[in-house]
Design a protein around this motif. Structure first.
Motif, PDB file in Angstrom:
ATOM      1  N   LYS A  11      16.534  37.607  34.974  1.00 31.50           N
ATOM      2  CA  LYS A  11      16.774  39.126  35.114  1.00 31.50           C
ATOM      3  C   LYS A  11      15.267  39.731  35.118  1.00 31.50           C
ATOM      4  O   LYS A  11      14.327  39.140  35.411  1.00 31.50           O
ATOM      5  CB  LYS A  11      17.691  39.748  34.188  1.00 31.50           C
ATOM      6  CG  LYS A  11      18.758  38.782  33.910  1.00 31.50           C
ATOM      7  CD  LYS A  11      20.040  39.266  33.334  1.00 31.50           C
ATOM      8  CE  LYS A  11      21.494  38.568  33.032  1.00 31.50           C
ATOM      9  NZ  LYS A  11      22.335  39.132  32.379  1.00 31.50           N
ATOM     10  N   HIS A  97      25.677  39.671  41.701  1.00 31.89           N
ATOM     11  CA  HIS A  97      25.540  39.781  40.144  1.00 31.89           C
ATOM     12  C   HIS A  97      26.454  40.992  39.597  1.00 31.89           C
ATOM     13  O   HIS A  97      26.005  42.150  40.318  1.00 31.89           O
ATOM     14  CB  HIS A  97      24.225  39.402  39.648  1.00 31.89           C
ATOM     15  CG  HIS A  97      24.308  39.313  38.183  1.00 31.89           C
ATOM     16  ND1 HIS A  97      24.441  40.380  37.167  1.00 31.89           N
ATOM     17  CD2 HIS A  97      24.139  38.034  37.588  1.00 31.89           C
ATOM     18  CE1 HIS A  97      24.380  39.737  36.160  1.00 31.89           C
ATOM     19  NE2 HIS A  97      24.259  38.309  36.171  1.00 31.89           N
ATOM     20  N   GLU A 169      31.433  34.642  37.161  1.00 27.90           N
ATOM     21  CA  GLU A 169      31.017  35.171  36.012  1.00 27.90           C
ATOM     22  C   GLU A 169      32.091  36.301  35.254  1.00 27.90           C
ATOM     23  O   GLU A 169      31.759  37.537  35.750  1.00 27.90           O
ATOM     24  CB  GLU A 169      29.663  35.940  36.191  1.00 27.90           C
ATOM     25  CG  GLU A 169      28.691  34.800  36.830  1.00 27.90           C
ATOM     26  CD  GLU A 169      27.272  35.080  36.496  1.00 27.90           C
ATOM     27  OE1 GLU A 169      26.443  34.363  35.665  1.00 27.90           O
ATOM     28  OE2 GLU A 169      26.655  36.234  36.823  1.00 27.90           O
ATOM     29  N   ALA A 173      31.761  38.454  29.559  1.00 27.80           N
ATOM     30  CA  ALA A 173      31.149  37.327  29.008  1.00 27.80           C
ATOM     31  C   ALA A 173      29.773  37.222  29.158  1.00 27.80           C
ATOM     32  O   ALA A 173      28.951  36.674  28.477  1.00 27.80           O
ATOM     33  CB  ALA A 173      31.842  36.080  29.550  1.00 27.80           C
ATOM     34  N   ILE A 174      29.377  38.179  29.979  1.00 33.56           N
ATOM     35  CA  ILE A 174      27.649  38.100  30.278  1.00 33.56           C
ATOM     36  C   ILE A 174      26.944  38.912  29.093  1.00 33.56           C
ATOM     37  O   ILE A 174      27.263  40.165  28.996  1.00 33.56           O
ATOM     38  CB  ILE A 174      27.748  38.745  31.815  1.00 33.56           C
ATOM     39  CG1 ILE A 174      28.145  38.022  32.870  1.00 33.56           C
ATOM     40  CG2 ILE A 174      25.978  39.081  31.862  1.00 33.56           C
ATOM     41  CD1 ILE A 174      27.996  38.497  34.288  1.00 33.56           C
ATOM     42  N   GLY A 175      26.281  38.076  28.856  1.00 33.76           N
ATOM     43  CA  GLY A 175      25.166  38.885  27.754  1.00 33.76           C
ATOM     44  C   GLY A 175      25.944  39.333  26.339  1.00 33.76           C
ATOM     45  O   GLY A 175      25.415  39.957  25.521  1.00 33.76           O
ATOM     46  N   GLY A 214      28.197  33.287  31.803  1.00 39.26           N
ATOM     47  CA  GLY A 214      28.647  34.089  30.883  1.00 39.26           C
ATOM     48  C   GLY A 214      28.467  33.470  29.690  1.00 39.26           C
ATOM     49  O   GLY A 214      29.504  32.848  28.809  1.00 39.26           O
ATOM     50  N   SER A 215      27.375  33.903  28.672  1.00 39.12           N
ATOM     51  CA  SER A 215      27.189  33.371  27.482  1.00 39.12           C
ATOM     52  C   SER A 215      27.012  31.697  27.377  1.00 39.12           C
ATOM     53  O   SER A 215      27.690  31.282  26.339  1.00 39.12           O
ATOM     54  CB  SER A 215      28.232  33.980  26.461  1.00 39.12           C
ATOM     55  OG  SER A 215      27.963  35.538  26.598  1.00 39.12           O
ATOM     56  N   LEU A 234      25.380  29.232  35.779  1.00 40.57           N
ATOM     57  CA  LEU A 234      24.318  30.291  35.969  1.00 40.57           C
ATOM     58  C   LEU A 234      24.122  30.888  34.363  1.00 40.57           C
ATOM     59  O   LEU A 234      25.036  31.429  33.995  1.00 40.57           O
ATOM     60  CB  LEU A 234      24.784  31.341  36.929  1.00 40.57           C
ATOM     61  CG  LEU A 234      23.892  32.579  37.146  1.00 40.57           C
ATOM     62  CD1 LEU A 234      22.595  32.053  37.870  1.00 40.57           C
ATOM     63  CD2 LEU A 234      24.482  33.246  38.479  1.00 40.57           C
ATOM     64  N   GLY A 236      21.925  33.080  31.852  1.00 43.70           N
ATOM     65  CA  GLY A 236      20.916  34.419  31.783  1.00 43.70           C
ATOM     66  C   GLY A 236      20.086  34.224  30.425  1.00 43.70           C
ATOM     67  O   GLY A 236      19.228  33.532  30.590  1.00 43.70           O
ATOM     68  N   GLY A 237      20.533  34.782  29.460  1.00 37.35           N
ATOM     69  CA  GLY A 237      19.669  34.807  28.242  1.00 37.35           C
ATOM     70  C   GLY A 237      19.288  33.592  27.696  1.00 37.35           C
ATOM     71  O   GLY A 237      17.958  33.494  27.416  1.00 37.35           O
TER      72      GLY A 237
HETATM   73  C1  PEP Z   1      24.237  36.251  34.101  1.00 31.76           C
HETATM   74  O1  PEP Z   1      23.590  37.223  33.717  1.00 31.76           O
HETATM   75  O2  PEP Z   1      24.086  35.583  35.084  1.00 31.76           O
HETATM   76  C2  PEP Z   1      24.520  35.464  32.668  1.00 31.76           C
HETATM   77  C3  PEP Z   1      25.212  34.329  32.792  1.00 31.76           C
HETATM   78  O3  PEP Z   1      24.028  36.013  31.540  1.00 31.76           O
HETATM   79  P1  PEP Z   1      24.345  35.299  30.057  1.00 31.76           P
HETATM   80  O4  PEP Z   1      24.013  33.956  30.234  1.00 31.76           O
HETATM   81  O5  PEP Z   1      23.206  36.112  29.301  1.00 31.76           O
HETATM   82  O6  PEP Z   1      25.769  35.734  29.726  1.00 31.76           O
END
Ligand code: PEP
Length: 252
Positions: A11, A97, A169, A173-175, A214-215, A234, A236-237
């Motif tokens: 990101k 996204h 995603e 669940a994202i972030g 997603g997390s 995929l 993110g954090g």
């Molecule tokens: C994302 O933004 O694609 C993602 C999966 O984020 P996170 O892993 O932080 O939930």
């Protein structure tokens, strides 16, 4: 055989020097582990793509962008084109996204143009789909994901479709630290594979990599990736920490 994939979506994070450190740490760690044929993809901010592809050239990962504008060139201030990415040896690009759908109002129709534009230049879209919490609570999650996939991808020929990677995603669940259960992930991934099979054929569905996002982290990746229709993640954090990211990449 479909590929196992772990892609890191950085990101809008990391300064140039921090990015340099993270790329080097990941490249060094990947040299020491057995990826068991899994593909690792780093998707840094576009400013760092050239530096990332330079390292990738001698390392064990591929590079993806986080966004493109669906034209080759022109008066589109602030945007980058797939043609530019191709010359940098960028192989993938995240499309659809939830943050781009939400903050930049990207629609399924606009994403179709991005998909076509990427494929025209031989880049592989990582196409994100997923429902928001009220949609899941109203049991509309299958219907929502179906329209996203159908309206942005199902105009493709089977041959073109084989270049698409899908990332389910769930937006809730994202972030958030709330991960889908392995059953929820498997159920949706199997559903998406069923859609592909109905639109194309069983082989195309079987060959398509469907990632979960997603997390996902070092603790839950192995359980999620052990599901028959979950082909990786995929991230993110957790992709911003080299130790955790490489742990996830070796969770197959
Ligand atoms: C994302 O933004 O694609 C993602 C999966 O984020 P996170 O892993 O932080 O939930």
């Amino acid at each position: 055989m479909r590929k196992k994939i772990v892609a890191g979506n950085w990101k809008m994070n990391k300064t140039f020097s921090e990015a340099e450190t993270l790329i080097t740490e990941i490249a060094d760690s990947l040299d020491d582990v057995d990826l068991k044929d899994a593909e690792v993809i780093l998707c840094p901010p576009s400013l760092y793509l050239e530096m990332t592809t330079d390292v990738a050239f001698e390392s064990n990962f591929k590079v993806g962008a986080q966004n493109i504008y669906p034209e080759d060139a022109g008066a589109f201030t602030g945007e980058i084109s797939p043609l530019m990415l191709k010359e940098l040896n960028v192989a993938y690009c995240i499309i659809g996204h939830s943050e781009r759908r939400k903050y930049f109002h990207e629609t399924n129709e606009f994403l179709l143009r991005k998909v076509d534009s990427l494929l025209k230049h031989g880049l592989r879209p990582i196409f994100c789909c997923g429902e928001v919490l009220p949609e899941r609570e109203a049991s509309r999650h299958f219907e929502v994901v179906k329209s996203q996939v159908e309206e942005s991808l199902f105009h493709l020929s089977a041959e073109a479709f084989l270049n698409v990677v899908i990332a389910y995603e769930p937006v809730w669940a994202i972030g958030t630290g709330v991960t889908a259960t392995k059953e929820q992930a498997q159920e949706m991934h199997a559903y998406i594979r069923g859609l592909i099979s109905a639109r194309y054929d069983e082989t195309t569905a079987w060959e398509t990599s469907i990632l979960y996002g997603g997390s996902c982290n070092g603790k839950n990746a192995r359980e999620l990736f052990s599901q028959p229709d979950v082909d990786g993640g995929l991230i993110g954090g957790a992709s911003l920490n080299s130790v955790e990211f490489v742990q996830i990449a070796t969770s197959f």
